[in-house]
Scaffold this motif. Structure first.
Motif, PDB file in Angstrom:
ATOM      1  N   LEU A  70       1.060  -0.852   0.077  1.00  0.00           N
ATOM      2  CA  LEU A  70      -0.251   0.441   0.099  1.00  0.00           C
ATOM      3  C   LEU A  70       0.798   1.203   0.013  1.00  0.00           C
ATOM      4  N   GLU A  71       2.113   1.492   0.840  1.00  0.00           N
ATOM      5  CA  GLU A  71       3.119   2.396   0.618  1.00  0.00           C
ATOM      6  C   GLU A  71       3.256   2.994  -0.534  1.00  0.00           C
ATOM      7  N   ALA A  72       3.737   2.201  -1.330  1.00  0.00           N
ATOM      8  CA  ALA A  72       4.505   2.075  -2.315  1.00  0.00           C
ATOM      9  C   ALA A  72       3.371   2.318  -3.577  1.00  0.00           C
ATOM     10  N   SER A  73       2.439   1.853  -3.325  1.00  0.00           N
ATOM     11  CA  SER A  73       1.042   2.782  -4.560  1.00  0.00           C
ATOM     12  C   SER A  73       0.280   3.462  -4.460  1.00  0.00           C
ATOM     13  N   ILE A  74       0.759   3.866  -3.041  1.00  0.00           N
ATOM     14  CA  ILE A  74      -0.473   5.061  -2.693  1.00  0.00           C
ATOM     15  C   ILE A  74       0.578   6.953  -3.194  1.00  0.00           C
ATOM     16  N   MET A  75       2.057   5.661  -3.048  1.00  0.00           N
ATOM     17  CA  MET A  75       3.889   7.225  -3.707  1.00  0.00           C
ATOM     18  C   MET A  75       3.858   7.508  -5.022  1.00  0.00           C
ATOM     19  N   CYS A  76       3.422   6.386  -5.824  1.00  0.00           N
ATOM     20  CA  CYS A  76       3.495   5.997  -6.669  1.00  0.00           C
ATOM     21  C   CYS A  76       2.077   6.404  -7.823  1.00  0.00           C
ATOM     22  N   THR A  77       1.545   6.094  -6.866  1.00  0.00           N
ATOM     23  CA  THR A  77       0.109   7.060  -7.373  1.00  0.00           C
ATOM     24  C   THR A  77      -0.214   8.364  -7.488  1.00  0.00           C
ATOM     25  N   MET A  78       0.103   8.961  -5.443  1.00  0.00           N
ATOM     26  CA  MET A  78       0.323  10.635  -5.776  1.00  0.00           C
ATOM     27  C   MET A  78       1.526  10.768  -6.510  1.00  0.00           C
ATOM     28  N   ILE A  79       2.067  11.023  -6.399  1.00  0.00           N
ATOM     29  CA  ILE A  79       3.678  11.678  -7.428  1.00  0.00           C
ATOM     30  C   ILE A  79       3.003  11.490  -8.995  1.00  0.00           C
ATOM     31  N   SER A  80       2.479  10.845  -9.082  1.00  0.00           N
ATOM     32  CA  SER A  80       2.198  10.028 -10.877  1.00  0.00           C
ATOM     33  C   SER A  80       1.326  11.454 -11.174  1.00  0.00           C
ATOM     34  N   LYS A  81       0.122  11.632 -10.542  1.00  0.00           N
ATOM     35  CA  LYS A  81      -0.150  12.442 -10.628  1.00  0.00           C
ATOM     36  C   LYS A  81      -0.257  14.061 -10.623  1.00  0.00           C
ATOM     37  N   GLU A  82       0.672  13.868  -9.225  1.00  0.00           N
ATOM     38  CA  GLU A  82       1.334  15.566  -8.794  1.00  0.00           C
ATOM     39  C   GLU A  82       1.937  15.919 -10.273  1.00  0.00           C
ATOM     40  N   TYR A  83       2.715  15.262 -11.450  1.00  0.00           N
ATOM     41  CA  TYR A  83       3.745  15.055 -12.097  1.00  0.00           C
ATOM     42  C   TYR A  83       3.095  14.879 -13.745  1.00  0.00           C
ATOM     43  N   GLY A  84       1.349  15.423 -13.444  1.00  0.00           N
ATOM     44  CA  GLY A  84       0.512  15.902 -14.707  1.00  0.00           C
ATOM     45  C   GLY A  84       0.413  13.988 -15.517  1.00  0.00           C
ATOM     46  N   VAL A  85       0.953  12.744 -15.111  1.00  0.00           N
ATOM     47  CA  VAL A  85       0.508  11.463 -15.855  1.00  0.00           C
ATOM     48  C   VAL A  85      -0.334  12.111 -16.222  1.00  0.00           C
ATOM     49  N   LYS A  86      -1.526  11.572 -17.736  1.00  0.00           N
ATOM     50  CA  LYS A  86      -2.659  11.798 -17.342  1.00  0.00           C
ATOM     51  C   LYS A  86      -3.961  10.092 -17.021  1.00  0.00           C
ATOM     52  N   TRP A  87      -2.829   9.186 -17.167  1.00  0.00           N
ATOM     53  CA  TRP A  87      -3.715   8.208 -16.378  1.00  0.00           C
ATOM     54  C   TRP A  87      -3.038   7.605 -15.581  1.00  0.00           C
ATOM     55  N   VAL A  88      -3.776   6.832 -15.201  1.00  0.00           N
ATOM     56  CA  VAL A  88      -3.318   5.935 -13.737  1.00  0.00           C
ATOM     57  C   VAL A  88      -3.949   4.497 -13.432  1.00  0.00           C
ATOM     58  N   VAL A  89      -2.957   3.996 -13.439  1.00  0.00           N
ATOM     59  CA  VAL A  89      -4.196   2.514 -13.533  1.00  0.00           C
ATOM     60  C   VAL A  89      -2.957   2.238 -11.847  1.00  0.00           C
ATOM     61  N   ALA A  90      -3.954   1.674 -11.545  1.00  0.00           N
ATOM     62  CA  ALA A  90      -3.919   1.443 -10.207  1.00  0.00           C
ATOM     63  C   ALA A  90      -4.118  -0.412  -9.628  1.00  0.00           C
ATOM     64  N   LYS A  91      -3.003  -1.241  -9.396  1.00  0.00           N
ATOM     65  CA  LYS A  91      -3.740  -2.762  -8.889  1.00  0.00           C
ATOM     66  C   LYS A  91      -3.711  -2.251  -7.301  1.00  0.00           C
ATOM     67  N   SER A  92      -4.919  -3.192  -6.845  1.00  0.00           N
ATOM     68  CA  SER A  92      -5.324  -3.970  -5.653  1.00  0.00           C
ATOM     69  C   SER A  92      -5.635  -4.885  -5.230  1.00  0.00           C
ATOM     70  N   SER A  93      -5.180  -4.893  -4.146  1.00  0.00           N
ATOM     71  CA  SER A  93      -5.338  -6.494  -4.026  1.00  0.00           C
ATOM     72  C   SER A  93      -6.854  -6.516  -3.253  1.00  0.00           C
ATOM     73  N   ASN A  94      -7.067  -6.102  -2.410  1.00  0.00           N
ATOM     74  CA  ASN A  94      -8.606  -6.085  -1.440  1.00  0.00           C
ATOM     75  C   ASN A  94      -8.999  -4.707  -1.530  1.00  0.00           C
ATOM     76  N   GLU A  95     -11.019  -4.840  -1.589  1.00  0.00           N
ATOM     77  CA  GLU A  95     -12.068  -3.092  -2.192  1.00  0.00           C
ATOM     78  C   GLU A  95     -11.116  -1.947  -1.530  1.00  0.00           C
ATOM     79  N   ARG A  96     -10.814  -1.743   0.113  1.00  0.00           N
ATOM     80  CA  ARG A  96      -9.942  -1.364   1.006  1.00  0.00           C
ATOM     81  C   ARG A  96      -9.062  -0.255   0.006  1.00  0.00           C
TER      82      ARG A  96
END
Length: 219
Positions: free
Chosen positions: A79-105
């Motif tokens: 979760l920590e790595a996924s949050i970091m990569c997602t947030m920074i991708s959006k912060e840096y202007g990546v147009k579309w971010v697809v994130a894998k998750s192991s559960n709904e929470r």
């Protein structure tokens, strides 16, 4: 929407499946993982292969992803790595971010911090995700069974103006056209009526025939 440049964060089973399909398509692909051996195996085939700690914001920011079209965050168990990569991708202007998750929470958290799409896949879903990102012809893809899928796509240019009887898609691709969609879904399909460019086809097809259809789409 079709994307041309990608970064894949995390090269586990899912990440490798996505990366391999994107590389095979000829896309510009950066791969990032903390495993030096895996990165070494991608150094000759990916556009860029970088070893980095994906829980370290500074390391992610140093990758230079501001011109990337699409990020695939593939660390479903971190979760920590996924949050970091997602947030920074959006912060840096990546147009579309697809994130894998192991559960709904976890998926809910990733959506709240900026993921445009959250998926819960393994290797086969990774290949399907990559296909959807690459091919603008496939509007939708649904698994009906282990062998059969339902796809929605606009007719290829060379199909327009020809009837289903003329095209004989069942013989060429093993396709069964079950409906035509033009605002509404028309379940009655007249095999003698010429296809129109803006009318999407809903088609059942065996998964083993998808690669042939994909190949013909890009030719």
């Amino acid at each position: 929407m079709k994307y041309n440049s990608f970064v894949v964060f995390g090269l586990g089973k899912f990440g490798q499946a996505v990366a391999d399909k994107l590389i095979e398509s000829g896309a510009d692909v950066m791969v990032v993982d903390n495993d030096a051996d895996i990165i070494d195996s991608y150094s000759a085939k990916a556009t860029t292969a970088i070893e980095a700690d994906l829980t370290d914001p500074a390391a992610i920011k140093a990758l230079g992803i501001s011109n990337i079209d699409c990020a695939v965050v593939a660390m479903g168990m971190s979760l920590e790595a996924s949050i970091m990569c997602t947030m920074i991708s959006k912060e840096y202007g990546v147009k579309w971010v697809v994130a894998k998750s192991s559960n709904e929470r976890m998926g809910s958290v990733l959506s709240k911090i900026g993921a445009d799409e959250v998926i819960y896949p393994e290797e086969e879903s990774g290949i399907r995700t990559a296909r959807g990102l690459i091919s603008s012809n496939f509007l939708e893809y649904f698994e009906v069974s282990d062998d059969i899928c339902l796809i929605e796509m606009l007719p290829k240019e060379k199909w327009v103006g020809k009837s289903l009887k003329e095209l004989n898609l069942r013989k060429k691709y093993g396709i069964n056209v079950v409906a035509i969609k033009d605002g509404v879904v028309n379940e009655y399909v007249d095999p003698d009526v010429p296809l129109k460019a803006k009318e999407a086809l809903l088609m059942l097809i065996h998964k083993k025939n998808l690669s042939k259809l994909d190949k013909d789409i890009v030719l």
